[in-house]
Design a protein around this motif. Sequence first.
Motif, PDB file in Angstrom:
ATOM      1  N   ASN A   1       0.833  -1.207   0.000  1.00 30.16           N
ATOM      2  CA  ASN A   1       0.000   0.000   0.000  1.00 30.16           C
ATOM      3  C   ASN A   1       0.868   1.258   0.000  1.00 30.16           C
ATOM      4  O   ASN A   1       0.542   2.241  -0.676  1.00 30.16           O
ATOM      5  CB  ASN A   1      -0.942  -0.006   1.199  1.00 30.16           C
ATOM      6  N   LEU A   2       1.970   1.252   0.729  1.00 26.94           N
ATOM      7  CA  LEU A   2       2.882   2.399   0.725  1.00 26.94           C
ATOM      8  C   LEU A   2       3.510   2.592  -0.653  1.00 26.94           C
ATOM      9  O   LEU A   2       3.628   3.726  -1.137  1.00 26.94           O
ATOM     10  CB  LEU A   2       3.969   2.216   1.786  1.00 26.94           C
ATOM     11  N   LEU A   3       3.897   1.504  -1.286  1.00 32.33           N
ATOM     12  CA  LEU A   3       4.453   1.603  -2.638  1.00 32.33           C
ATOM     13  C   LEU A   3       3.414   2.134  -3.629  1.00 32.33           C
ATOM     14  O   LEU A   3       3.710   3.004  -4.455  1.00 32.33           O
ATOM     15  CB  LEU A   3       4.962   0.238  -3.102  1.00 32.33           C
ATOM     16  N   GLN A   4       2.209   1.607  -3.541  1.00 35.84           N
ATOM     17  CA  GLN A   4       1.132   2.051  -4.427  1.00 35.84           C
ATOM     18  C   GLN A   4       0.860   3.529  -4.235  1.00 35.84           C
ATOM     19  O   GLN A   4       0.710   4.282  -5.200  1.00 35.84           O
ATOM     20  CB  GLN A   4      -0.123   1.222  -4.158  1.00 35.84           C
ATOM     21  N   SER A   5       0.824   3.985  -2.997  1.00 29.27           N
ATOM     22  CA  SER A   5       0.519   5.396  -2.748  1.00 29.27           C
ATOM     23  C   SER A   5       1.647   6.311  -3.209  1.00 29.27           C
ATOM     24  O   SER A   5       1.403   7.475  -3.543  1.00 29.27           O
ATOM     25  CB  SER A   5       0.213   5.629  -1.268  1.00 29.27           C
ATOM     26  N   ALA A   6       2.871   5.813  -3.249  1.00 26.88           N
ATOM     27  CA  ALA A   6       3.985   6.621  -3.746  1.00 26.88           C
ATOM     28  C   ALA A   6       3.825   6.922  -5.229  1.00 26.88           C
ATOM     29  O   ALA A   6       4.206   8.002  -5.687  1.00 26.88           O
ATOM     30  CB  ALA A   6       5.306   5.898  -3.489  1.00 26.88           C
ATOM     31  N   PHE A   7       3.261   5.994  -5.974  1.00 22.35           N
ATOM     32  CA  PHE A   7       3.100   6.185  -7.413  1.00 22.35           C
ATOM     33  C   PHE A   7       1.793   6.885  -7.781  1.00 22.35           C
ATOM     34  O   PHE A   7       1.742   7.656  -8.727  1.00 22.35           O
ATOM     35  CB  PHE A   7       3.194   4.849  -8.151  1.00 22.35           C
ATOM     36  N   THR A   8       0.727   6.615  -7.035  1.00 23.03           N
ATOM     37  CA  THR A   8      -0.579   7.182  -7.387  1.00 23.03           C
ATOM     38  C   THR A   8      -0.908   8.450  -6.615  1.00 23.03           C
ATOM     39  O   THR A   8      -1.862   9.137  -6.951  1.00 23.03           O
ATOM     40  CB  THR A   8      -1.696   6.155  -7.126  1.00 23.03           C
ATOM     41  N   LYS A   9      -0.152   8.725  -5.558  1.00 20.39           N
ATOM     42  CA  LYS A   9      -0.406   9.882  -4.675  1.00 20.39           C
ATOM     43  C   LYS A   9      -1.771   9.790  -3.997  1.00 20.39           C
ATOM     44  O   LYS A   9      -2.372  10.802  -3.642  1.00 20.39           O
ATOM     45  CB  LYS A   9      -0.305  11.207  -5.440  1.00 20.39           C
ATOM     46  N   TRP A  10      -2.286   8.572  -3.826  1.00 18.67           N
ATOM     47  CA  TRP A  10      -3.565   8.362  -3.160  1.00 18.67           C
ATOM     48  C   TRP A  10      -3.459   7.157  -2.231  1.00 18.67           C
ATOM     49  O   TRP A  10      -2.872   6.128  -2.573  1.00 18.67           O
ATOM     50  CB  TRP A  10      -4.678   8.112  -4.174  1.00 18.67           C
ATOM     51  N   CYS A  11      -4.025   7.315  -1.058  1.00 22.29           N
ATOM     52  CA  CYS A  11      -4.044   6.236  -0.075  1.00 22.29           C
ATOM     53  C   CYS A  11      -5.423   6.244   0.589  1.00 22.29           C
ATOM     54  O   CYS A  11      -5.939   7.320   0.929  1.00 22.29           O
ATOM     55  CB  CYS A  11      -2.949   6.469   0.963  1.00 22.29           C
ATOM     56  N   PRO A  12      -6.036   5.091   0.772  1.00 20.65           N
ATOM     57  CA  PRO A  12      -7.365   5.052   1.397  1.00 20.65           C
ATOM     58  C   PRO A  12      -7.384   5.713   2.781  1.00 20.65           C
ATOM     59  O   PRO A  12      -8.369   6.357   3.141  1.00 20.65           O
ATOM     60  CB  PRO A  12      -7.682   3.563   1.495  1.00 20.65           C
ATOM     61  N   MET A  13      -6.297   5.575   3.530  1.00 15.17           N
ATOM     62  CA  MET A  13      -6.255   6.169   4.865  1.00 15.17           C
ATOM     63  C   MET A  13      -6.319   7.691   4.795  1.00 15.17           C
ATOM     64  O   MET A  13      -6.866   8.335   5.697  1.00 15.17           O
ATOM     65  CB  MET A  13      -4.994   5.719   5.606  1.00 15.17           C
ATOM     66  N   MET A  14      -5.792   8.288   3.734  1.00 12.74           N
ATOM     67  CA  MET A  14      -5.859   9.744   3.597  1.00 12.74           C
ATOM     68  C   MET A  14      -7.314  10.214   3.488  1.00 12.74           C
ATOM     69  O   MET A  14      -7.684  11.230   4.072  1.00 12.74           O
ATOM     70  CB  MET A  14      -5.060  10.197   2.376  1.00 12.74           C
ATOM     71  N   THR A  15      -8.130   9.463   2.779  1.00  9.64           N
ATOM     72  CA  THR A  15      -9.549   9.788   2.657  1.00  9.64           C
ATOM     73  C   THR A  15     -10.223   9.723   4.024  1.00  9.64           C
ATOM     74  O   THR A  15     -11.004  10.603   4.389  1.00  9.64           O
ATOM     75  CB  THR A  15     -10.233   8.824   1.674  1.00  9.64           C
ATOM     76  N   ILE A  16      -9.904   8.701   4.790  1.00 11.27           N
ATOM     77  CA  ILE A  16     -10.478   8.540   6.129  1.00 11.27           C
ATOM     78  C   ILE A  16     -10.035   9.681   7.036  1.00 11.27           C
ATOM     79  O   ILE A  16     -10.851  10.256   7.764  1.00 11.27           O
ATOM     80  CB  ILE A  16     -10.070   7.171   6.712  1.00 11.27           C
ATOM     81  N   LEU A  17      -8.755  10.036   6.993  1.00  6.37           N
ATOM     82  CA  LEU A  17      -8.249  11.107   7.849  1.00  6.37           C
ATOM     83  C   LEU A  17      -8.884  12.448   7.495  1.00  6.37           C
ATOM     84  O   LEU A  17      -9.168  13.254   8.390  1.00  6.37           O
ATOM     85  CB  LEU A  17      -6.727  11.184   7.737  1.00  6.37           C
ATOM     86  N   ARG A  18      -9.100  12.689   6.224  1.00  5.92           N
ATOM     87  CA  ARG A  18      -9.763  13.934   5.815  1.00  5.92           C
ATOM     88  C   ARG A  18     -11.206  13.981   6.323  1.00  5.92           C
ATOM     89  O   ARG A  18     -11.703  15.043   6.711  1.00  5.92           O
ATOM     90  CB  ARG A  18      -9.736  14.082   4.301  1.00  5.92           C
ATOM     91  N   LYS A  19     -11.885  12.846   6.340  1.00  5.73           N
ATOM     92  CA  LYS A  19     -13.262  12.800   6.856  1.00  5.73           C
ATOM     93  C   LYS A  19     -13.294  13.072   8.358  1.00  5.73           C
ATOM     94  O   LYS A  19     -14.287  13.547   8.884  1.00  5.73           O
ATOM     95  CB  LYS A  19     -13.913  11.459   6.546  1.00  5.73           C
ATOM     96  N   PHE A  20     -12.178  12.758   9.055  1.00  5.66           N
ATOM     97  CA  PHE A  20     -12.072  13.070  10.481  1.00  5.66           C
ATOM     98  C   PHE A  20     -11.685  14.517  10.725  1.00  5.66           C
ATOM     99  O   PHE A  20     -11.558  14.939  11.867  1.00  5.66           O
ATOM    100  CB  PHE A  20     -11.076  12.143  11.167  1.00  5.66           C
ATOM    101  N   GLY A  21     -11.467  15.265   9.642  1.00  6.56           N
ATOM    102  CA  GLY A  21     -11.234  16.692   9.778  1.00  6.56           C
ATOM    103  C   GLY A  21      -9.794  17.140   9.733  1.00  6.56           C
ATOM    104  O   GLY A  21      -9.513  18.307   9.993  1.00  6.56           O
ATOM    105  N   LEU A  22      -8.867  16.274   9.411  1.00  2.00           N
ATOM    106  CA  LEU A  22      -7.483  16.689   9.305  1.00  2.00           C
ATOM    107  C   LEU A  22      -7.271  17.488   8.030  1.00  2.00           C
ATOM    108  O   LEU A  22      -7.937  17.258   7.018  1.00  2.00           O
ATOM    109  CB  LEU A  22      -6.537  15.477   9.330  1.00  2.00           C
ATOM    110  N   GLU A  23      -6.344  18.423   8.072  1.00  3.39           N
ATOM    111  CA  GLU A  23      -6.075  19.304   6.944  1.00  3.39           C
ATOM    112  C   GLU A  23      -4.938  18.771   6.109  1.00  3.39           C
ATOM    113  O   GLU A  23      -4.093  18.034   6.575  1.00  3.39           O
ATOM    114  CB  GLU A  23      -5.702  20.698   7.450  1.00  3.39           C
ATOM    115  N   ASP A  24      -4.885  19.213   4.855  1.00  4.99           N
ATOM    116  CA  ASP A  24      -3.786  18.826   3.964  1.00  4.99           C
ATOM    117  C   ASP A  24      -2.560  19.613   4.256  1.00  4.99           C
ATOM    118  O   ASP A  24      -2.233  20.538   4.568  1.00  4.99           O
ATOM    119  CB  ASP A  24      -4.166  19.009   2.497  1.00  4.99           C
TER     120      ASP A  24
END
Length: 62
Positions: free
Chosen positions: A39-62
Amino acid sequence: MKVNDALRLIAGVMLIVSLLLTHFVHPNWIFFTLFIAVNLLQSAFTKWCPMMTILRKFGLED
């Protein structure tokens, strides 16, 4: 805390937990470690990680 900081924290904690589970519980937990690494390798190439979506829904900022 920013999304990237939280993501690194969670990934590090999950890697430590998965390695401890592999050592103390059952060797098949190594597949969880492998999943995290892929998952870390995949996110390095796609710039997307499922956990980032979850963290944004919890209100964390970019």
